[in-house]
Design a protein around this motif. Structure first.
Motif, PDB file in Angstrom:
ATOM      1  N   LYS A  48       0.870  -1.394  -0.235  1.00 33.40           N
ATOM      2  CA  LYS A  48      -0.156  -0.085  -0.127  1.00 33.40           C
ATOM      3  C   LYS A  48       0.931   1.039  -0.085  1.00 33.40           C
ATOM      4  O   LYS A  48       2.129   1.179   0.190  1.00 33.40           O
ATOM      5  CB  LYS A  48      -0.812  -0.524   0.930  1.00 33.40           C
ATOM      6  N   PHE A  49       0.027   2.648  -0.342  1.00 33.62           N
ATOM      7  CA  PHE A  49       1.139   3.954   0.127  1.00 33.62           C
ATOM      8  C   PHE A  49       1.672   4.478   0.732  1.00 33.62           C
ATOM      9  O   PHE A  49       0.533   4.281   1.726  1.00 33.62           O
ATOM     10  CB  PHE A  49       0.140   4.583  -1.206  1.00 33.62           C
ATOM     11  N   GLY A  50       2.905   4.197   1.539  1.00 38.08           N
ATOM     12  CA  GLY A  50       2.670   4.936   2.545  1.00 38.08           C
ATOM     13  C   GLY A  50       2.626   6.066   2.794  1.00 38.08           C
ATOM     14  O   GLY A  50       3.220   7.297   3.435  1.00 38.08           O
ATOM     15  N   ASP A  51       1.349   6.516   3.149  1.00 39.72           N
ATOM     16  CA  ASP A  51       1.010   8.177   3.569  1.00 39.72           C
ATOM     17  C   ASP A  51       0.940   8.043   5.175  1.00 39.72           C
ATOM     18  O   ASP A  51      -0.537   6.882   5.211  1.00 39.72           O
ATOM     19  CB  ASP A  51      -0.318   7.780   2.664  1.00 39.72           C
ATOM     20  N   PHE A  52       1.204   8.727   5.514  1.00 37.64           N
ATOM     21  CA  PHE A  52       1.367   8.532   7.365  1.00 37.64           C
ATOM     22  C   PHE A  52       1.565   9.834   7.892  1.00 37.64           C
ATOM     23  O   PHE A  52       2.839  10.912   7.253  1.00 37.64           O
ATOM     24  CB  PHE A  52       1.329   6.853   7.866  1.00 37.64           C
ATOM     25  N   VAL A  53       1.560   9.978   9.434  1.00 40.46           N
ATOM     26  CA  VAL A  53       1.864  11.516   9.921  1.00 40.46           C
ATOM     27  C   VAL A  53       2.764  10.515  11.253  1.00 40.46           C
ATOM     28  O   VAL A  53       1.776   8.927  11.922  1.00 40.46           O
ATOM     29  CB  VAL A  53       0.924  11.596  10.185  1.00 40.46           C
ATOM     30  N   ILE A  54       3.649  11.288  11.558  1.00 41.39           N
ATOM     31  CA  ILE A  54       4.218  10.835  13.350  1.00 41.39           C
ATOM     32  C   ILE A  54       3.802  12.130  13.776  1.00 41.39           C
ATOM     33  O   ILE A  54       3.958  12.795  14.005  1.00 41.39           O
ATOM     34  CB  ILE A  54       6.209  10.781  12.592  1.00 41.39           C
ATOM     35  N   LEU A  55       3.644  11.184  15.301  1.00 41.23           N
ATOM     36  CA  LEU A  55       3.069  12.125  16.315  1.00 41.23           C
ATOM     37  C   LEU A  55       4.262  12.242  17.088  1.00 41.23           C
ATOM     38  O   LEU A  55       4.848  11.650  17.521  1.00 41.23           O
ATOM     39  CB  LEU A  55       1.956  11.781  16.873  1.00 41.23           C
ATOM     40  N   ASP A  56       4.040  13.482  18.373  1.00 43.49           N
ATOM     41  CA  ASP A  56       5.307  13.989  19.731  1.00 43.49           C
ATOM     42  C   ASP A  56       4.204  13.709  19.952  1.00 43.49           C
ATOM     43  O   ASP A  56       3.680  14.481  21.080  1.00 43.49           O
ATOM     44  CB  ASP A  56       5.858  15.210  19.056  1.00 43.49           C
ATOM     45  N   THR A  74       5.498  14.713  11.461  1.00 45.09           N
ATOM     46  CA  THR A  74       5.961  14.900  10.103  1.00 45.09           C
ATOM     47  C   THR A  74       5.210  14.054   9.140  1.00 45.09           C
ATOM     48  O   THR A  74       4.353  13.328  10.040  1.00 45.09           O
ATOM     49  CB  THR A  74       7.513  13.866   9.997  1.00 45.09           C
ATOM     50  N   VAL A  75       5.126  14.489   7.859  1.00 42.84           N
ATOM     51  CA  VAL A  75       4.150  13.751   7.253  1.00 42.84           C
ATOM     52  C   VAL A  75       4.785  12.880   5.754  1.00 42.84           C
ATOM     53  O   VAL A  75       6.332  13.849   5.319  1.00 42.84           O
ATOM     54  CB  VAL A  75       3.227  15.164   6.437  1.00 42.84           C
ATOM     55  N   ILE A  76       4.206  11.852   6.131  1.00 41.67           N
ATOM     56  CA  ILE A  76       5.350  11.503   4.920  1.00 41.67           C
ATOM     57  C   ILE A  76       4.122  10.389   3.924  1.00 41.67           C
ATOM     58  O   ILE A  76       2.623  10.298   4.276  1.00 41.67           O
ATOM     59  CB  ILE A  76       5.164   9.068   5.291  1.00 41.67           C
ATOM     60  N   LYS A  77       4.488  11.898   2.290  1.00 38.36           N
ATOM     61  CA  LYS A  77       3.660  10.760   1.497  1.00 38.36           C
ATOM     62  C   LYS A  77       4.326   9.442   0.535  1.00 38.36           C
ATOM     63  O   LYS A  77       5.346   9.858  -0.014  1.00 38.36           O
ATOM     64  CB  LYS A  77       3.207  12.138   0.982  1.00 38.36           C
ATOM     65  N   ASN A  78       3.360   8.990   0.020  1.00 38.25           N
ATOM     66  CA  ASN A  78       3.977   8.089  -0.678  1.00 38.25           C
ATOM     67  C   ASN A  78       5.639   7.849  -0.353  1.00 38.25           C
ATOM     68  O   ASN A  78       6.742   7.242  -1.290  1.00 38.25           O
ATOM     69  CB  ASN A  78       4.663   8.432  -2.205  1.00 38.25           C
ATOM     70  N   GLY A  79       5.944   6.767   1.094  1.00 38.26           N
ATOM     71  CA  GLY A  79       6.922   6.812   1.413  1.00 38.26           C
ATOM     72  C   GLY A  79       8.291   7.704   1.537  1.00 38.26           C
ATOM     73  O   GLY A  79       9.577   7.671   2.157  1.00 38.26           O
ATOM     74  N   SER A  80       8.207   9.198   1.117  1.00 40.29           N
ATOM     75  CA  SER A  80       8.631  10.392   1.160  1.00 40.29           C
ATOM     76  C   SER A  80       8.220  10.896   1.878  1.00 40.29           C
ATOM     77  O   SER A  80       7.522  11.564   2.328  1.00 40.29           O
ATOM     78  CB  SER A  80       9.275  10.748  -0.467  1.00 40.29           C
ATOM     79  N   VAL A  81       9.483  12.203   3.652  1.00 43.09           N
ATOM     80  CA  VAL A  81       9.106  12.932   3.826  1.00 43.09           C
ATOM     81  C   VAL A  81       8.541  14.145   3.163  1.00 43.09           C
ATOM     82  O   VAL A  81       9.184  14.638   1.749  1.00 43.09           O
ATOM     83  CB  VAL A  81      10.367  13.432   4.961  1.00 43.09           C
TER      84      VAL A  81
END
Length: 85
Positions: A48-56, A74-81
């Protein structure tokens, strides 16, 4: 479209009495399914597409109640920051 998923998830919990887990599924996997994209989007899985956020934050649930200043680092879209605080 939605300008603030944390606010939308907060409204789901407060106004519709959804649990935080239900709001998360509604905002991710069910949203992808509503656009016929659940096989490629909506959850973190191989293929699957790697779209996700990293939370503090200690728990992901905090994002629902910190709507004025969500703890997204951090926001990751299509596997890239694409954004980093």
């Amino acid at each position: 479209f939605c300008l603030s998923m944390p606010m939308t998830m907060n409204l789901a919990c407060v106004n519709y009495r959804m649990t935080m887990n239900e709001a998360l599924v509604a905002a991710t996997l069910n949203s992808a399914a509503s656009m016929n994209r659940s096989t490629t989007h909506g959850s973190i899985e191989v293929g699957k597409f790697g779209d996700f956020v990293i939370l503090d934050t200690a728990k992901w649930e905090h994002v629902i109640y910190q709507i004025a200043d969500p703890p997204i680092t951090t926001v990751i879209k299509n596997g890239s920051v694409v954004h980093q605080a």
